[in-house]
Design a protein around this motif. Structure first.
Motif, PDB file in Angstrom:
ATOM      1  N   VAL A  94     -26.913 108.801 -56.420  1.00 34.50           N
ATOM      2  CA  VAL A  94     -27.016 107.563 -57.188  1.00 34.50           C
ATOM      3  C   VAL A  94     -28.065 106.662 -56.565  1.00 34.50           C
ATOM      4  CG1 VAL A  94     -25.742 105.519 -57.945  1.00 34.50           C
ATOM      5  CG2 VAL A  94     -24.583 107.700 -57.805  1.00 34.50           C
ATOM      6  N   LEU A  95     -28.956 106.103 -57.384  1.00 34.08           N
ATOM      7  CA  LEU A  95     -29.910 105.093 -56.943  1.00 34.08           C
ATOM      8  C   LEU A  95     -29.205 103.742 -56.998  1.00 34.08           C
ATOM      9  CD1 LEU A  95     -32.813 104.284 -56.154  1.00 34.08           C
ATOM     10  CD2 LEU A  95     -33.271 104.018 -58.598  1.00 34.08           C
ATOM     11  N   LEU A  96     -29.157 103.047 -55.862  1.00 34.93           N
ATOM     12  CA  LEU A  96     -28.442 101.771 -55.792  1.00 34.93           C
ATOM     13  C   LEU A  96     -29.363 100.561 -55.697  1.00 34.93           C
ATOM     14  CD1 LEU A  96     -25.611 102.873 -53.335  1.00 34.93           C
ATOM     15  CD2 LEU A  96     -25.455 102.590 -55.810  1.00 34.93           C
ATOM     16  N   SER A  97     -30.581 100.760 -55.194  1.00 33.20           N
ATOM     17  CA  SER A  97     -31.490  99.612 -55.079  1.00 33.20           C
ATOM     18  C   SER A  97     -32.932 100.087 -55.039  1.00 33.20           C
ATOM     19  CB  SER A  97     -31.180  98.812 -53.805  1.00 33.20           C
ATOM     20  OG  SER A  97     -31.443  99.604 -52.658  1.00 33.20           O
ATOM     21  N   ALA A  98     -33.828  99.164 -55.413  1.00 32.97           N
ATOM     22  CA  ALA A  98     -35.276  99.374 -55.317  1.00 32.97           C
ATOM     23  C   ALA A  98     -35.889  98.066 -54.828  1.00 32.97           C
ATOM     24  CB  ALA A  98     -35.865  99.774 -56.662  1.00 32.97           C
ATOM     25  N   GLU A  99     -36.673  98.121 -53.757  1.00 33.85           N
ATOM     26  CA  GLU A  99     -37.301  96.935 -53.190  1.00 33.85           C
ATOM     27  C   GLU A  99     -38.794  97.165 -53.085  1.00 33.85           C
ATOM     28  OE1 GLU A  99     -35.884  94.051 -52.316  1.00 33.85           O
ATOM     29  OE2 GLU A  99     -33.926  94.730 -52.957  1.00 33.85           O
ATOM     30  N   VAL A 103     -43.318  95.519 -59.255  1.00 35.45           N
ATOM     31  CA  VAL A 103     -44.606  95.885 -58.658  1.00 35.45           C
ATOM     32  C   VAL A 103     -45.681  95.774 -59.731  1.00 35.45           C
ATOM     33  CG1 VAL A 103     -43.632  97.422 -56.907  1.00 35.45           C
ATOM     34  CG2 VAL A 103     -44.237  98.339 -59.126  1.00 35.45           C
ATOM     35  N   THR A 104     -46.944  95.758 -59.311  1.00 39.18           N
ATOM     36  CA  THR A 104     -48.034  95.700 -60.291  1.00 39.18           C
ATOM     37  C   THR A 104     -48.311  97.102 -60.831  1.00 39.18           C
ATOM     38  OG1 THR A 104     -49.779  96.107 -58.688  1.00 39.18           O
ATOM     39  CG2 THR A 104     -49.084  93.807 -58.987  1.00 39.18           C
ATOM     40  N   ALA A 105     -48.895  97.166 -62.006  1.00 39.58           N
ATOM     41  CA  ALA A 105     -49.234  98.445 -62.618  1.00 39.58           C
ATOM     42  C   ALA A 105     -50.360  99.153 -61.865  1.00 39.58           C
ATOM     43  CB  ALA A 105     -49.621  98.233 -64.074  1.00 39.58           C
ATOM     44  N   LEU A 106     -51.094  98.432 -61.025  1.00 42.88           N
ATOM     45  CA  LEU A 106     -52.207  99.022 -60.289  1.00 42.88           C
ATOM     46  C   LEU A 106     -51.737  99.913 -59.147  1.00 42.88           C
ATOM     47  CD1 LEU A 106     -54.545  95.907 -60.154  1.00 42.88           C
ATOM     48  CD2 LEU A 106     -54.670  97.850 -61.702  1.00 42.88           C
ATOM     49  N   GLY A 107     -50.508  99.745 -58.702  1.00 37.11           N
ATOM     50  CA  GLY A 107     -49.966 100.569 -57.632  1.00 37.11           C
ATOM     51  C   GLY A 107     -50.482 100.158 -56.272  1.00 37.11           C
ATOM     52  N   GLY A 108     -50.319 101.037 -55.302  1.00 41.41           N
ATOM     53  CA  GLY A 108     -50.788 100.759 -53.958  1.00 41.41           C
ATOM     54  C   GLY A 108     -49.760 100.116 -53.060  1.00 41.41           C
ATOM     55  N   GLY A 109     -48.667  99.633 -53.632  1.00 41.06           N
ATOM     56  CA  GLY A 109     -47.632  98.992 -52.826  1.00 41.06           C
ATOM     57  C   GLY A 109     -46.552  99.985 -52.419  1.00 41.06           C
ATOM     58  N   ARG A 110     -45.813  99.636 -51.385  1.00 41.74           N
ATOM     59  CA  ARG A 110     -44.716 100.483 -50.906  1.00 41.74           C
ATOM     60  C   ARG A 110     -43.415 100.065 -51.608  1.00 41.74           C
ATOM     61  NH1 ARG A 110     -43.928 103.715 -46.438  1.00 41.74           N
ATOM     62  NH2 ARG A 110     -45.971 103.108 -45.628  1.00 41.74           N
ATOM     63  N   ILE A 111     -42.654 101.064 -52.053  1.00 39.77           N
ATOM     64  CA  ILE A 111     -41.361 100.833 -52.700  1.00 39.77           C
ATOM     65  C   ILE A 111     -40.297 101.522 -51.853  1.00 39.77           C
ATOM     66  CG2 ILE A 111     -39.949 101.237 -54.742  1.00 39.77           C
ATOM     67  CD1 ILE A 111     -42.524 101.356 -56.373  1.00 39.77           C
ATOM     68  N   THR A 112     -39.219 100.818 -51.559  1.00 37.12           N
ATOM     69  CA  THR A 112     -38.109 101.379 -50.812  1.00 37.12           C
ATOM     70  C   THR A 112     -36.938 101.575 -51.743  1.00 37.12           C
ATOM     71  OG1 THR A 112     -38.844 100.225 -48.813  1.00 37.12           O
ATOM     72  CG2 THR A 112     -36.571 101.042 -48.832  1.00 37.12           C
ATOM     73  N   LEU A 113     -36.446 102.821 -51.820  1.00 36.00           N
ATOM     74  CA  LEU A 113     -35.305 103.136 -52.650  1.00 36.00           C
ATOM     75  C   LEU A 113     -34.085 103.363 -51.781  1.00 36.00           C
ATOM     76  CD1 LEU A 113     -37.012 105.762 -55.012  1.00 36.00           C
ATOM     77  CD2 LEU A 113     -36.719 103.308 -55.406  1.00 36.00           C
ATOM     78  N   GLY A 114     -32.946 102.844 -52.220  1.00 33.77           N
ATOM     79  CA  GLY A 114     -31.702 103.029 -51.484  1.00 33.77           C
ATOM     80  C   GLY A 114     -30.674 103.674 -52.397  1.00 33.77           C
ATOM     81  N   GLY A 115     -29.809 104.497 -51.830  1.00 33.19           N
ATOM     82  CA  GLY A 115     -28.804 105.142 -52.644  1.00 33.19           C
ATOM     83  C   GLY A 115     -27.788 105.905 -51.832  1.00 33.19           C
ATOM     84  N   ALA A 116     -27.058 106.761 -52.511  1.00 32.24           N
ATOM     85  CA  ALA A 116     -26.055 107.601 -51.863  1.00 32.24           C
ATOM     86  C   ALA A 116     -26.218 109.015 -52.378  1.00 32.24           C
ATOM     87  CB  ALA A 116     -24.646 107.080 -52.164  1.00 32.24           C
ATOM     88  N   GLY A 117     -26.068 109.967 -51.467  1.00 37.78           N
ATOM     89  CA  GLY A 117     -26.147 111.371 -51.839  1.00 37.78           C
ATOM     90  C   GLY A 117     -27.552 111.853 -51.968  1.00 37.78           C
TER      91      GLY A 117
END
Length: 117
Positions: A94-99, A103-117
Protein backbone atom coordinates in the motif's frame (compact mmCIF):
# COMPACT_ATOMS: atom_id res chain seq x y z
CA UNK A 1 -12.92 -16.11 3.22
CA UNK A 2 -10.94 -12.97 2.48
CA UNK A 3 -8.65 -13.59 -0.48
CA UNK A 4 -6.94 -10.18 -0.28
CA UNK A 5 -5.68 -8.02 2.57
CA UNK A 6 -3.67 -4.80 2.96
CA UNK A 7 -0.14 -4.84 4.39
CA UNK A 8 -0.81 -1.78 6.58
CA UNK A 9 -3.97 -3.05 8.33
CA UNK A 10 -4.87 -5.93 10.59
CA UNK A 11 -7.38 -8.33 9.02
CA UNK A 12 -10.03 -10.74 10.22
CA UNK A 13 -10.09 -13.87 8.05
CA UNK A 14 -12.83 -16.50 7.87
CA UNK A 15 -11.86 -20.18 7.59
CA UNK A 16 -14.56 -22.66 6.61
CA UNK A 17 -14.35 -26.36 7.44
CA UNK A 18 -16.10 -28.81 9.73
CA UNK A 19 -15.97 -30.11 13.27
CA UNK A 20 -14.76 -26.92 15.01
CA UNK A 21 -15.38 -27.15 18.78
CA UNK A 22 -16.40 -24.30 21.09
CA UNK A 23 -13.90 -23.91 23.94
CA UNK A 24 -10.95 -25.38 22.02
CA UNK A 25 -7.82 -23.29 21.42
CA UNK A 26 -7.38 -22.63 17.68
CA UNK A 27 -4.66 -20.60 16.01
CA UNK A 28 -4.24 -19.45 12.41
CA UNK A 29 -0.75 -19.69 10.95
CA UNK A 30 -0.09 -17.84 7.72
CA UNK A 31 3.17 -18.65 5.98
CA UNK A 32 4.54 -16.29 3.35
CA UNK A 33 5.27 -18.01 0.05
CA UNK A 34 8.87 -17.21 -0.93
CA UNK A 35 11.66 -18.56 -3.12
CA UNK A 36 14.34 -18.77 -0.42
CA UNK A 37 13.44 -20.03 3.06
CA UNK A 38 13.06 -19.11 5.81
CA UNK A 39 9.76 -17.47 4.94
CA UNK A 40 7.81 -15.25 7.33
CA UNK A 41 5.08 -16.80 9.50
CA UNK A 42 2.26 -14.71 10.95
CA UNK A 43 0.15 -16.15 13.79
CA UNK A 44 -3.24 -15.04 15.10
CA UNK A 45 -5.79 -16.48 17.52
CA UNK A 46 -8.94 -17.98 16.00
CA UNK A 47 -12.43 -17.85 17.45
CA UNK A 48 -15.04 -20.53 16.75
CA UNK A 49 -18.07 -18.99 15.05
CA UNK A 50 -19.83 -22.31 14.41
CA UNK A 51 -19.02 -25.99 13.83
CA UNK A 52 -18.13 -25.06 10.24
CA UNK A 53 -16.50 -21.64 10.64
CA UNK A 54 -13.50 -20.06 12.40
CA UNK A 55 -12.56 -16.38 12.50
CA UNK A 56 -8.82 -15.56 12.51
CA UNK A 57 -8.87 -12.36 14.58
CA UNK A 58 -6.69 -9.30 14.02
CA UNK A 59 -4.10 -10.83 11.69
CA UNK A 60 -1.28 -8.26 11.73
CA UNK A 61 0.90 -8.49 8.63
CA UNK A 62 3.78 -6.45 10.09
CA UNK A 63 4.28 -4.61 6.80
CA UNK A 64 4.77 -7.88 4.89
CA UNK A 65 3.20 -8.42 1.49
CA UNK A 66 2.89 -11.29 -0.95
CA UNK A 67 1.02 -14.58 -0.94
CA UNK A 68 0.42 -16.48 2.32
CA UNK A 69 -0.86 -20.03 2.84
CA UNK A 70 -3.25 -20.58 5.75
CA UNK A 71 -3.01 -23.44 8.24
CA UNK A 72 -5.03 -23.94 11.43
CA UNK A 73 -3.86 -25.60 14.64
CA UNK A 74 -5.98 -26.88 17.52
CA UNK A 75 -4.12 -26.94 20.84
CA UNK A 76 -0.85 -26.88 18.88
CA UNK A 77 -1.70 -29.76 16.51
CA UNK A 78 -2.31 -29.23 12.78
CA UNK A 79 -5.93 -29.40 11.61
CA UNK A 80 -6.18 -31.44 8.38
CA UNK A 81 -7.07 -29.72 5.10
CA UNK A 82 -10.06 -31.10 3.24
CA UNK A 83 -8.80 -29.76 -0.12
CA UNK A 84 -5.57 -30.74 -1.85
CA UNK A 85 -4.61 -27.12 -2.61
CA UNK A 86 -3.79 -24.82 0.34
CA UNK A 87 -5.98 -21.81 1.05
CA UNK A 88 -4.15 -18.62 0.07
CA UNK A 89 -4.40 -14.94 0.99
CA UNK A 90 -2.73 -12.22 -1.11
CA UNK A 91 -1.48 -9.29 1.00
CA UNK A 92 -1.17 -6.16 -1.12
CA UNK A 93 1.47 -3.46 -0.66
CA UNK A 94 0.00 0.00 0.00
CA UNK A 95 1.22 3.51 -0.86
CA UNK A 96 0.63 5.67 2.22
CA UNK A 97 2.38 8.95 1.40
CA UNK A 98 4.18 10.94 -1.30
CA UNK A 99 6.46 13.88 -0.47
CA UNK A 100 6.24 16.52 -1.76
CA UNK A 101 2.53 16.36 -2.49
CA UNK A 102 2.92 18.32 -5.74
CA UNK A 103 5.73 18.60 -8.32
CA UNK A 104 6.21 20.48 -11.59
CA UNK A 105 5.57 18.78 -14.92
CA UNK A 106 9.19 19.49 -15.90
CA UNK A 107 10.48 16.89 -13.43
CA UNK A 108 13.95 16.85 -11.97
CA UNK A 109 12.78 16.86 -8.36
CA UNK A 110 13.10 14.05 -5.83
CA UNK A 111 9.91 12.30 -4.66
CA UNK A 112 9.81 10.17 -1.51
CA UNK A 113 7.19 7.45 -1.34
CA UNK A 114 6.17 5.78 1.90
CA UNK A 115 4.12 2.65 2.38
CA UNK A 116 3.82 -0.86 3.74
CA UNK A 117 4.72 -4.14 2.12
Amino acid sequence: TARHARADRASDLTVRGEGFSQGAFYECQLEQQCDLPPCAVVRAPAAVVSKTELQCKGVSWGGLSGQFSIAVTKSGLAVAHTEAAPALVRVMPVLLSAEPATVTALGGGRITLGGAG
